[in-house]
Scaffold this motif. Sequence first.
Motif, PDB file in Angstrom:
ATOM      1  N   LEU A  34       0.828  -1.200   0.000  1.00  0.00           N
ATOM      2  CA  LEU A  34       0.000   0.000   0.000  1.00  0.00           C
ATOM      3  C   LEU A  34       0.865   1.254   0.000  1.00  0.00           C
ATOM      4  CD1 LEU A  34      -2.942  -0.859   2.419  1.00  0.00           C
ATOM      5  CD2 LEU A  34      -3.056  -0.475  -0.034  1.00  0.00           C
ATOM      6  N   GLU A  38       0.760   4.113  -2.824  1.00  0.00           N
ATOM      7  CA  GLU A  38       0.528   5.502  -2.442  1.00  0.00           C
ATOM      8  C   GLU A  38       1.680   6.393  -2.883  1.00  0.00           C
ATOM      9  OE1 GLU A  38      -2.209   5.282   1.556  1.00  0.00           O
ATOM     10  OE2 GLU A  38      -0.041   5.181   1.757  1.00  0.00           O
ATOM     11  N   ALA A 121      -5.433   2.935  -3.128  1.00  0.00           N
ATOM     12  CA  ALA A 121      -4.192   3.481  -2.569  1.00  0.00           C
ATOM     13  C   ALA A 121      -3.513   4.454  -3.530  1.00  0.00           C
ATOM     14  CB  ALA A 121      -3.238   2.343  -2.198  1.00  0.00           C
ATOM     15  N   PHE A 161      -3.955   5.639   4.326  1.00  0.00           N
ATOM     16  CA  PHE A 161      -5.035   4.946   3.641  1.00  0.00           C
ATOM     17  C   PHE A 161      -5.808   4.137   4.656  1.00  0.00           C
ATOM     18  CE2 PHE A 161      -7.017   3.222  -0.011  1.00  0.00           C
ATOM     19  CZ  PHE A 161      -7.399   1.969   0.358  1.00  0.00           C
TER      20      PHE A 161
END
Length: 178
Positions: A34, A38, A121, A161
């Motif tokens: 993630l 991101e 994400a 997130f």
Amino acid sequence: MADAVLFEFLHTEMVAELWAPDPDPGSGGKKKSLSVLEGLGFRVGQALGERLPRETLAFREEVDALRFLCKDLWAAMFQKHMDGLRTNHQGTYVLQDNSFPLLIAMGSGPQYLEEAPKFLAFTCGLLCGALHTLGFQSLVTASVASLPACNLQALEGHMCFRQGNEKTARVPGGGAVP
């Protein structure tokens, strides 16, 4: 139309490649995945923001910058406007998209809700990076109550997130992204 399809394929492949199962269950592989998604989104958001006309970068109010994201940036990315922008007038904004293009291909049902965070994400990072370029530090979170809708929440501070109340990854917003 072709650009949208190419972006969706690219995004799907990026998620599939970065969401590979981690052989060491104790290393936090999903959290790292993630963070990487991101981080990629953050960099793309910064690059998009840097290509904006100079008069666009002169937003003085947060709400004006978020209106710009909901209309212009969202239309450039997904060929549609966001469905809603709400605020509590204390620095929290909720951006709502009831037909988020990257979730439309998913089925409906609780088993698919578990898969939704990895498809959001990159977008959280993208919004955070664009806001950073516009001069606003932010915390961008996402939640999915039903597919294909999503809510994105922008706050001051750091980018992270979330799905529901469970925090799954955190990357410093405005600083170096790993």
